[in-house]
Design an enzyme around this catalytic site. Structure first.
Site, PDB file in Angstrom:
ATOM      1  N   CYS A 260       0.830  -1.209   0.000  1.00 46.47           N
ATOM      2  CA  CYS A 260       0.000   0.000   0.000  1.00 46.47           C
ATOM      3  C   CYS A 260       0.866   1.262   0.000  1.00 46.47           C
ATOM      4  O   CYS A 260       0.707   2.143  -0.857  1.00 46.47           O
ATOM      5  CB  CYS A 260      -0.955  -0.030   1.175  1.00 46.47           C
ATOM      6  SG  CYS A 260      -0.193  -0.436   2.759  1.00 46.47           S
TER       7      CYS A 260
HETATM    8  N1  NDP Z   1      -4.397  -4.382   4.693  1.00 48.24           N
HETATM    9  C1  NDP Z   1      -3.777  -3.696   3.762  1.00 48.24           C
HETATM   10  O1  NDP Z   1      -3.937  -2.467   3.654  1.00 48.24           O
HETATM   11  C2  NDP Z   1      -2.875  -4.372   2.799  1.00 48.24           C
HETATM   12  C3  NDP Z   1      -2.534  -5.690   2.922  1.00 48.24           C
HETATM   13  N2  NDP Z   1      -1.668  -6.275   2.037  1.00 48.24           N
HETATM   14  C4  NDP Z   1      -1.282  -7.668   2.169  1.00 48.24           C
HETATM   15  O2  NDP Z   1      -2.370  -8.488   1.737  1.00 48.24           O
HETATM   16  C5  NDP Z   1      -2.416  -9.683   2.496  1.00 48.24           C
HETATM   17  C6  NDP Z   1      -3.781  -9.760   3.187  1.00 48.24           C
HETATM   18  O3  NDP Z   1      -3.909  -8.620   4.008  1.00 48.24           O
HETATM   19  P1  NDP Z   1      -5.197  -8.327   4.881  1.00 48.24           P
HETATM   20  O4  NDP Z   1      -6.399  -8.709   4.135  1.00 48.24           O
HETATM   21  O5  NDP Z   1      -5.053  -6.972   5.420  1.00 48.24           O
HETATM   22  O6  NDP Z   1      -4.952  -9.354   6.074  1.00 48.24           O
HETATM   23  P2  NDP Z   1      -5.989  -9.986   7.085  1.00 48.24           P
HETATM   24  O7  NDP Z   1      -5.225 -10.352   8.291  1.00 48.24           O
HETATM   25  O8  NDP Z   1      -7.162  -9.089   7.228  1.00 48.24           O
HETATM   26  O9  NDP Z   1      -6.435 -11.297   6.305  1.00 48.24           O
HETATM   27  C7  NDP Z   1      -5.545 -12.344   5.984  1.00 48.24           C
HETATM   28  C8  NDP Z   1      -6.332 -13.599   5.665  1.00 48.24           C
HETATM   29  O10 NDP Z   1      -5.480 -14.721   5.519  1.00 48.24           O
HETATM   30  C9  NDP Z   1      -5.933 -15.800   6.384  1.00 48.24           C
HETATM   31  N3  NDP Z   1      -4.775 -16.434   7.024  1.00 48.24           N
HETATM   32  C10 NDP Z   1      -4.197 -16.098   8.167  1.00 48.24           C
HETATM   33  N4  NDP Z   1      -3.144 -16.898   8.460  1.00 48.24           N
HETATM   34  C11 NDP Z   1      -3.068 -17.755   7.484  1.00 48.24           C
HETATM   35  C12 NDP Z   1      -2.206 -18.818   7.219  1.00 48.24           C
HETATM   36  N5  NDP Z   1      -1.187 -19.143   7.991  1.00 48.24           N
HETATM   37  N6  NDP Z   1      -2.426 -19.505   6.156  1.00 48.24           N
HETATM   38  C13 NDP Z   1      -3.428 -19.178   5.346  1.00 48.24           C
HETATM   39  N7  NDP Z   1      -4.288 -18.172   5.522  1.00 48.24           N
HETATM   40  C14 NDP Z   1      -4.110 -17.461   6.579  1.00 48.24           C
HETATM   41  C15 NDP Z   1      -6.738 -15.148   7.467  1.00 48.24           C
HETATM   42  O11 NDP Z   1      -7.733 -15.847   8.103  1.00 48.24           O
HETATM   43  P3  NDP Z   1      -8.274 -17.346   8.093  1.00 48.24           P
HETATM   44  O12 NDP Z   1      -7.554 -17.939   9.252  1.00 48.24           O
HETATM   45  O13 NDP Z   1      -9.733 -17.188   8.306  1.00 48.24           O
HETATM   46  O14 NDP Z   1      -7.945 -18.023   6.808  1.00 48.24           O
HETATM   47  C16 NDP Z   1      -7.324 -13.926   6.749  1.00 48.24           C
HETATM   48  O15 NDP Z   1      -8.535 -14.245   6.126  1.00 48.24           O
HETATM   49  C17 NDP Z   1      -1.252  -9.623   3.479  1.00 48.24           C
HETATM   50  O16 NDP Z   1      -0.141 -10.286   2.951  1.00 48.24           O
HETATM   51  C18 NDP Z   1      -0.976  -8.128   3.582  1.00 48.24           C
HETATM   52  O17 NDP Z   1       0.357  -7.900   3.942  1.00 48.24           O
HETATM   53  C19 NDP Z   1      -1.194  -5.580   0.972  1.00 48.24           C
HETATM   54  C20 NDP Z   1      -1.510  -4.263   0.789  1.00 48.24           C
HETATM   55  C21 NDP Z   1      -2.363  -3.551   1.701  1.00 48.24           C
HETATM   56  C1  X2W Z   2      -0.975   0.350   9.103  1.00 57.25           C
HETATM   57  C2  X2W Z   2      -0.127  -0.865   8.824  1.00 57.25           C
HETATM   58  O1  X2W Z   2       0.203  -1.607   9.727  1.00 57.25           O
HETATM   59  N1  X2W Z   2       0.230  -1.076   7.559  1.00 57.25           N
HETATM   60  C3  X2W Z   2       1.030  -2.197   7.160  1.00 57.25           C
HETATM   61  C4  X2W Z   2       1.245  -2.199   5.659  1.00 57.25           C
HETATM   62  C5  X2W Z   2       0.198  -2.922   4.877  1.00 57.25           C
HETATM   63  C6  X2W Z   2       0.666  -3.388   3.499  1.00 57.25           C
HETATM   64  O2  X2W Z   2       0.802  -2.791   2.474  1.00 57.25           O
HETATM   65  O3  X2W Z   2       0.989  -4.562   3.467  1.00 57.25           O
HETATM   66  P1  X2W Z   2       2.119  -5.513   2.946  1.00 57.25           P
HETATM   67  O4  X2W Z   2       3.276  -4.871   2.345  1.00 57.25           O
HETATM   68  O5  X2W Z   2       2.477  -6.183   4.197  1.00 57.25           O
HETATM   69  O6  X2W Z   2       1.449  -6.423   2.019  1.00 57.25           O
HETATM   70  C7  X2W Z   2       2.392  -2.186   7.851  1.00 57.25           C
HETATM   71  O7  X2W Z   2       2.959  -1.144   8.063  1.00 57.25           O
HETATM   72  O8  X2W Z   2       2.915  -3.284   8.047  1.00 57.25           O
END
Ligand code: NDP
Ligand code: X2W
Length: 337
Positions: A156
């Site tokens: 992000c």
């Molecule tokens: N939040 C953000 O703004 C951003 C996030 N990302 C990346 O996107 C990905 C998802 O982020 P986000 O949706 O915020 O994360 P969340 O924690 O909200 O969701 C992650 C999902 O993966 C599942 N999960 C957790 N552990 C495991 C595991 N060991 N094996 C398989 N599945 C698992 C979780 O639950 P369940 O146990 O129900 O399967 C959950 O549904 C991450 O890699 C994050 O770094 C990237 C850009 C921005």
């Molecule tokens: C507020 C906050 O905690 N933000 C996350 C970044 C989320 C993101 O972009 O995720 P990945 O690069 O992990 O996919 C952090 O700083 O770790």
């Protein structure tokens, strides 16, 4: 219709992917997987994400990781909305099959496997997938994305930062002796759905974190080709990122030069809006846009650019769908406006 599934559908970015894919004109969302043993398995999507109540009949399915190869032959596209380690561990079984993979995690964004140990805390074992993965910054890597099978969707903060920086770095406008300084604030959804003390309602108050060591620093540096000082902040709001980026430009660069570069790159990119005033997070929250505005001081050579995105959309889910649109020969904005 192209058949798709989401792995990690119970998370925040998973929810955004569901919202987009159930309305997309060319993708059908056929399965929502959660991890084996998830507390959210076998639940209607509307019970996990109440905004989606009544919007889809889908019920989450528990993923058996032994079936990943088979799953990768079943769908046209797979979206991995999973933690870095899970994406890393599953990538090999998913790769080289029918499905195009769109990984929202950071596990395949950097080319040098050694960097993962320092910034992600695990040793990268999947160097084959790492070398073939294409970085999915949709406005800048369009040609490579179109022919890719495995797309590493940008983080992000890197999305907000790179969209602001790249028109200047690619033009060679930066003073090579002064690093760009990126100060960015994210809403708490950036940390994902899992509860933690740092993101609890009572604890969150505007604060810097990850100073001089956040894992997005090497990602930003790799894709803009220059060292940066990146300082993330956690803000007391749910979603969105505002990045303020200060750069010193080479002597002789004018306001008109800067304008020309931003327009050259984004005038025909519907998801980037070159604004005539400073963007606010509310302008982009719940949208797939990146809004950019800048001001240049010709006397000092300092340029300040502000870039605003929704971290869950342009910073994750909608950018993943932009990449999928490109891979499947659709306009980048399909299903996103
Ligand atoms: N939040 C953000 O703004 C951003 C996030 N990302 C990346 O996107 C990905 C998802 O982020 P986000 O949706 O915020 O994360 P969340 O924690 O909200 O969701 C992650 C999902 O993966 C599942 N999960 C957790 N552990 C495991 C595991 N060991 N094996 C398989 N599945 C698992 C979780 O639950 P369940 O146990 O129900 O399967 C959950 O549904 C991450 O890699 C994050 O770094 C990237 C850009 C921005
Ligand atoms: C507020 C906050 O905690 N933000 C996350 C970044 C989320 C993101 O972009 O995720 P990945 O690069 O992990 O996919 C952090 O700083 O770790």
């Amino acid at each position: 219709m192209i058949s798709t599934c989401i792995i990690g559908a119970s998370g925040y970015t998973g929810a955004e992917l569901i919202k987009i894919l159930i309305r997309h004109p060319h993708f059908s969302l056929d399965t929502c997987y959660v991890s084996a043993g998830s507390a959210d398995s076998d639940k209607p999507i509307g019970a996990i994400h109440p905004q989606l109540f009544g919007q889809t009949e889908l019920v989450t399915q528990s993923l058996d990781s032994g079936e990943l190869s088979q799953i990768a032959e079943q769908y046209g596209a797979i979206f991995l909305a999973t933690p870095h380690e899970a994406s890393h561990d599953w990538a090999q079984a998913l790769s080289g099959k029918k499905a195009k993979i769109f990984d929202l995690s950071g596990a395949f964004r950097l080319k040098d496997a050694r960097v993962f140990e320092q910034f992600y805390g695990f040793q990268h074992q999947e160097t084959g997938v790492l070398s073939s993965a294409v970085y999915g910054l949709a406005e800048w890597h369009e040609d490579a994305i179109k022919t890719a099978s495995f797309i590493a969707v940008p983080g992000c903060y890197p999305t907000a930062s790179l969209l602001a920086l790249k028109p200047m770095t690619e033009a060679g406008f930066l003073d090579p002796n002064v690093r760009p300084i990126i100060n960015a604030t994210s809403g708490v959804s950036g940390a994902g759905r899992k509860p933690s003390m740092t993101t609890s309602y009572f604890e969150v108050s505007l604060q810097a974190y990850g100073v001089l060591g956040h894992r997005h620093t090497p990602e930003i540096e790799e894709y803009c080709g220059t060292s940066v000082i990146f300082t993330p902040h956690l803000g007391q709001f749910k979603r969105g990122i505002l990045a303020t980026i200060t750069m010193r430009l080479r002597t002789g660069i004018t306001t008109a030069d800067i304008q020309q570069k931003f327009e050259q790159h984004y005038a025909n990119q519907p998801m980037v809006r070159l604004r005539d005033s400073w963007p606010k997070i509310d302008d982009v929250a719940n949208t797939a846009f990146c809004d950019i505005h800048w001001k240049f001081d010709e006397d000092s050579g300092y340029l300040v650019v502000c870039s605003a995105i929704d971290n869950l959309l342009k910073g994750a889910a909608s950018q993943a769908v932009q990449c999928a649109n490109l891979v499947f020969n659709q306009a980048t904005e399909t299903g996103l406006l």
